[in-house]
Design a protein around this motif. Structure first.
Motif, PDB file in Angstrom:
ATOM      1  N   UNK A  11      56.322  51.759  36.440  1.00 28.58           N
ATOM      2  CA  UNK A  11      55.356  52.082  37.301  1.00 28.58           C
ATOM      3  C   UNK A  11      55.847  53.216  38.346  1.00 28.58           C
ATOM      4  N   UNK A  12      57.155  53.154  38.637  1.00 32.39           N
ATOM      5  CA  UNK A  12      57.551  54.093  39.435  1.00 32.39           C
ATOM      6  C   UNK A  12      57.590  55.524  38.785  1.00 32.39           C
ATOM      7  N   UNK A  13      57.798  55.451  37.572  1.00 34.66           N
ATOM      8  CA  UNK A  13      57.811  56.862  36.645  1.00 34.66           C
ATOM      9  C   UNK A  13      56.455  57.165  36.305  1.00 34.66           C
ATOM     10  N   UNK A  14      55.450  56.451  36.103  1.00 29.79           N
ATOM     11  CA  UNK A  14      53.972  56.981  36.087  1.00 29.79           C
ATOM     12  C   UNK A  14      53.477  57.376  37.633  1.00 29.79           C
ATOM     13  N   UNK A  15      53.983  56.660  38.747  1.00 31.49           N
ATOM     14  CA  UNK A  15      53.496  57.074  39.937  1.00 31.49           C
ATOM     15  C   UNK A  15      54.024  58.253  40.003  1.00 31.49           C
ATOM     16  N   UNK A  16      55.394  58.656  39.953  1.00 34.29           N
ATOM     17  CA  UNK A  16      55.919  59.851  40.023  1.00 34.29           C
ATOM     18  C   UNK A  16      55.119  61.049  39.352  1.00 34.29           C
ATOM     19  N   UNK A  17      54.649  60.792  38.025  1.00 34.24           N
ATOM     20  CA  UNK A  17      53.752  61.713  37.294  1.00 34.24           C
ATOM     21  C   UNK A  17      52.402  62.254  38.174  1.00 34.24           C
ATOM     22  N   UNK A 423      49.024  49.073  37.084  1.00 39.10           N
ATOM     23  CA  UNK A 423      48.027  48.544  35.856  1.00 39.10           C
ATOM     24  C   UNK A 423      48.777  48.889  34.631  1.00 39.10           C
ATOM     25  N   UNK A 424      48.870  50.460  34.887  1.00 44.88           N
ATOM     26  CA  UNK A 424      49.255  50.888  33.088  1.00 44.88           C
ATOM     27  C   UNK A 424      50.513  50.448  32.995  1.00 44.88           C
ATOM     28  N   UNK A 425      51.588  50.412  33.880  1.00 43.99           N
ATOM     29  CA  UNK A 425      52.884  49.582  33.359  1.00 43.99           C
ATOM     30  C   UNK A 425      52.708  48.252  33.025  1.00 43.99           C
ATOM     31  N   UNK A 426      51.950  47.379  33.294  1.00 44.69           N
ATOM     32  CA  UNK A 426      51.665  46.251  32.936  1.00 44.69           C
ATOM     33  C   UNK A 426      51.144  46.156  31.578  1.00 44.69           C
ATOM     34  N   UNK A 427      50.111  46.990  31.466  1.00 48.19           N
ATOM     35  CA  UNK A 427      49.322  47.046  29.949  1.00 48.19           C
ATOM     36  C   UNK A 427      50.581  47.650  28.864  1.00 48.19           C
ATOM     37  N   UNK A 428      51.572  48.293  29.369  1.00 51.82           N
ATOM     38  CA  UNK A 428      52.440  48.731  28.394  1.00 51.82           C
ATOM     39  C   UNK A 428      53.439  47.327  28.271  1.00 51.82           C
ATOM     40  N   UNK A 434      50.628  51.917  24.547  1.00 52.10           N
ATOM     41  CA  UNK A 434      51.843  52.706  24.362  1.00 52.10           C
ATOM     42  C   UNK A 434      52.282  53.441  25.808  1.00 52.10           C
ATOM     43  N   UNK A 435      53.666  53.843  25.662  1.00 52.85           N
ATOM     44  CA  UNK A 435      54.067  54.715  27.006  1.00 52.85           C
ATOM     45  C   UNK A 435      53.395  55.985  27.002  1.00 52.85           C
ATOM     46  N   UNK A 436      53.217  56.602  25.847  1.00 53.28           N
ATOM     47  CA  UNK A 436      52.444  57.828  25.518  1.00 53.28           C
ATOM     48  C   UNK A 436      50.873  57.798  26.328  1.00 53.28           C
ATOM     49  N   UNK A 437      50.450  56.637  25.675  1.00 51.21           N
ATOM     50  CA  UNK A 437      48.887  56.226  26.165  1.00 51.21           C
ATOM     51  C   UNK A 437      48.817  55.984  27.876  1.00 51.21           C
ATOM     52  N   UNK A 438      49.998  55.513  28.376  1.00 52.73           N
ATOM     53  CA  UNK A 438      49.930  55.142  29.867  1.00 52.73           C
ATOM     54  C   UNK A 438      50.218  56.617  30.378  1.00 52.73           C
ATOM     55  N   UNK A 439      50.827  57.339  29.925  1.00 51.00           N
ATOM     56  CA  UNK A 439      51.268  58.683  30.506  1.00 51.00           C
ATOM     57  C   UNK A 439      50.031  59.516  30.651  1.00 51.00           C
ATOM     58  N   UNK A 440      49.185  59.516  29.285  1.00 49.28           N
ATOM     59  CA  UNK A 440      48.064  60.318  29.358  1.00 49.28           C
ATOM     60  C   UNK A 440      46.911  59.942  30.265  1.00 49.28           C
ATOM     61  N   UNK A 441      47.057  58.444  30.492  1.00 50.01           N
ATOM     62  CA  UNK A 441      45.843  57.936  31.444  1.00 50.01           C
ATOM     63  C   UNK A 441      46.050  57.948  32.837  1.00 50.01           C
ATOM     64  N   UNK A 442      47.271  58.156  33.116  1.00 49.79           N
ATOM     65  CA  UNK A 442      47.586  58.103  34.559  1.00 49.79           C
ATOM     66  C   UNK A 442      46.953  59.172  35.424  1.00 49.79           C
TER      67      UNK A 442
END
Length: 459
Positions: A11-17, A423-428, A434-442
């Motif tokens: 989640x921290x990595x996604x938030x950083x994006x 939310x996205x980290x939990x989905x992963x 997938x991680x790429x899905x989450x990175x696109x959705x964020x």
């Protein structure tokens, strides 16, 4: 200081994006005068306490009279420093609430106050805030730029002359402030200033609003005026959702009674229900995005309403029957792809039961983000858990802060961004994404979806 829960590695990595992405604020209640005049904000009490019903309703619950906060009858001339000190005496009452998180974020990160707030430090912190507000760096336009706001929408009555928006556009400043068309005062006979609003509409448009067809033309004229200064959306505060479609003779008869101030009860409800369908048809014609905010029982404290009027913190969530309430509107325009209708609710039980399935079918529908009492870390989590499995992500509306408290906007958006990341980290973790899905959705959920939903351009 953050405005939300702690984040794990994913989640921290996604938030950083997404933490540094521009803020899209497509629905809110800030005053456009702030940016038209660009004057210094007033004292800390007038900025942080008196206009924020999240704050003063909690103080009222602790037995603080609104007059002691400078609000309403008896509050005139109260010393803002004393108001602030009274607020600080009850600072611990906000523990566990999103208001506490927003306020701490605002004090520490926005205002740069490093003195811990307590009754012993109230005078010191007040002076520090006042000193900041006097600085050119804390003028409305400077803060807008510093916050990284890409676009901010205000909410304006149908009869607003939009002079502040015109002044902003002609000032040479590049900040994008746009209006939102809110016509409830001229559509809903139950509103206390309905007669005055109709009179203003007639004067502004040169229309005979007593004639139903001319009344509709006057509304189209005002919608056009809003679009001319950048508006892309309308908004409706609907306490009792019951759309209907009446034949021409019936609606003209009701309109004549409404103009004459003789419409109430079920007849007023039918009239407003019909007018919401008319608004949806106009939205399909002119492309403006339509918003319905429903699920609030207004002004439940009768004594407070009698003494102070509306919007005094006594509005309470209530159940909404979305399927039946929207049936007439959807029957007429629900399949029209030019219509975009965003639904906001305070009835969480309807997310999974109705709104998710409805948005997963009707091409016009989008589900607005958690609103008001639900705009919180847990509310955001429950929202995603309730709607995504039936509506997906593309039938959501992104985020809006829906606030009068301008300085809280970065905090509110950070809370949403943290909620998205969790939310996205939990989905992963659960194998749904997938991680790429989450990175696109964020970034999509943080910025791009709101831009697209509100037709604000590519940015």
């Amino acid at each position: 200081m953050t405005a939300g829960p702690a984040l794990g590695p994913m989640a921290g990595a996604l938030h950083e994006r997404v933490a540094g992405l521009p803020i899209i604020s497509p629905h809110g209640h800030c005053d456009p005068r702030w940016w038209a005049e660009n004057s210094a904000f007033p004292n800390p009490a007038d900025l942080l306490i008196k206009p924020d019903h999240y704050v003063f309703r909690m103080l009222y619950s602790q037995g603080v009279p609104l007059a002691d906060l400078g609000i309403g009858p008896g509050g005139e001339g109260r010393d803002p420093r004393e108001i602030f000190k009274l607020f600080v005496q009850h600072w611990d009452a906000f523990l566990g609430t999103p208001s506490r998180q927003w306020l701490e974020f605002t004090l520490i990160r926005t205002l740069g106050i490093d003195t811990p707030l307590s009754p012993d430090t109230a005078d010191i912190v007040y002076a520090q805030i006042a000193e900041q507000l006097a600085s050119p760096a804390f003028r409305p336009r400077a803060l807008f730029d510093r916050f990284g706001i890409e676009v901010l929408a205000t909410t304006d009555a149908a009869t607003d002359r939009l002079q502040h928006h015109t002044a902003i556009a002609g000032s040479g400043w590049l900040g994008r402030i746009i209006p939102t068309f809110r016509p409830d005062d001229v559509l809903n006979p139950a509103r206390p200033n309905h007669a005055r609003a109709l009179s203003d509409l007639a004067e502004m448009t040169g229309s005979d609003v007593a004639c139903y067809s001319d009344f509709l033309d006057a509304l189209r004229d005002r919608r056009s005026a809003f679009r001319a200064v950048g508006g892309t959306a309308t908004d409706h505060d609907v306490s009792d959702l019951a759309t209907c479609w009446l034949d021409r003779d019936a609606i003209e008869a009701l309109h004549a009674r409404a103009v004459g101030g003789a419409l109430s009860g079920d007849a007023a409800r039918d009239y407003y229900g019909h007018m919401l369908v008319e608004m949806a048809q106009m939205a399909a014609e002119d492309g403006m995005v339509m918003q319905i905010h429903a699920g609030s029982r207004r002004n439940t404290n009768a004594a407070l309403f009698a003494s102070h009027g509306p919007d005094m913190g006594a509005d309470i969530p209530c159940a909404i029957d979305w399927g039946r309430g929207l049936a007439a509107l959807l029957d007429r325009v629900g399949n029209n792809r030019r219509l975009r209708l965003i639904l906001f609710t305070l009835d969480e039980s309807s997310y999974a039961r109705e709104l998710g399935p409805m948005a997963g079918h009707w091409p016009c529908l989008r589900i607005g983000p958690p609103w008001w009492f639900l705009d919180s870390p847990n509310g955001i989590r429950r929202y995603f858990d309730s709607v995504v499995e039936t509506a997906g992500y593309r039938n959501l509306a992104g985020f809006n802060d829906d606030t009068r408290a301008f300085l809280s906007i970065p905090a509110r958006h950070d809370m949403w961004r943290r909620g998205v990341a969790l939310h996205l980290a939990d989905q992963v973790d659960r194998g749904v994404l997938t991680v790429p899905d989450a990175e696109r959705l964020a970034p999509y959920l943080v910025r791009d979806l709101a831009l697209a939903t509100y037709k604000l351009g590519a940015g």
